[in-house]
Design an enzyme around this catalytic site. Sequence first.
Site, PDB file in Angstrom:
ATOM      1  N   ASP A 156       0.852  -1.194   0.000  1.00 61.94           N
ATOM      2  CA  ASP A 156       0.000   0.000   0.000  1.00 61.94           C
ATOM      3  C   ASP A 156       0.889   1.247   0.000  1.00 61.94           C
ATOM      4  OD1 ASP A 156      -2.457   1.574   0.449  1.00 61.94           O
ATOM      5  OD2 ASP A 156      -1.589   1.904   2.434  1.00 61.94           O
ATOM      6  N   ASP A 202      -0.326   5.354   0.564  1.00 61.44           N
ATOM      7  CA  ASP A 202      -0.620   6.413   1.533  1.00 61.44           C
ATOM      8  C   ASP A 202      -0.909   5.802   2.902  1.00 61.44           C
ATOM      9  OD1 ASP A 202      -0.987   8.914   2.551  1.00 61.44           O
ATOM     10  OD2 ASP A 202      -2.570   9.500   1.174  1.00 61.44           O
TER      11      ASP A 202
END
Length: 263
Positions: free
Chosen positions: A11, A13
């Site tokens: 991932d 952010d």
Amino acid sequence: MVEKSKGLLIDLDGTLYHGRNRIEGADLLIERLKELQIPYLYVTNNSSRTPEQVAAHLMEMGIPASPNEVCTSSLAAARYIAEESPGARVAMLGEEGLREALLSAGLTIVEDSPEYVIQGIDRAFHYDKLTRAVRWIQEGAVSVLTNPDLLLPSDTGLMPGAGSLGAAIEAASGVKPTVIGKPSSILMKFASDRLGLAPEETYVIGDNIRTDIAAGAHAGCKTVLVMTGITTDLNMEAHIEATGVTPDYICRDLSEVVKLLCS
């Protein structure tokens, strides 16, 4: 004993950066993966950016990245439609990243009589777009949502995400869309396919149990929660209860991820 990972789905952010600020250890994690020749992909629900733009954003923060290392919800959505109906007529509510993904997948973007209505974040969204999307769906077009995020961070605070627009379309049309991005498994399966690995051979690394970890679990991947973003000690149990998903591993920071998977 932690099994050696054959590939990682990472991932962005909240895991590698906050907005424009790199999270400590993000660059070192990627450099270590490169040293060990462990394949990985950056996996994001962001449908507005192209892979080139995502990679450029990472590079600006000193995190090594190239466009072919990026998997977006737009890319996964475009492939999903193209596999179901090659060359399909698609009405798009979205931005540059979605448009490029649809065209690259050989789909035809139209303004009337679509077979699919695909919707991502659209900061030029207005009532006429809502009206047309609802009518098309009621007339039989398949509704596809790139990602269900209700809110997005911005430099000036939170703003409505693709999921907020999708909620309006769903409420008015009475039709639930096919959701591509996290917490759906579709994006993760698309990404693991890109690595040439089965989901059970990959680890998902993320900061959010409700999206990253849930998507990994739904796809059959092993999951690593890193406590650098959305999920905290205070809300973890609530997130686990809400999703019914428990991470396989929990790391306080990215240095612990390196020790867990790269030592």
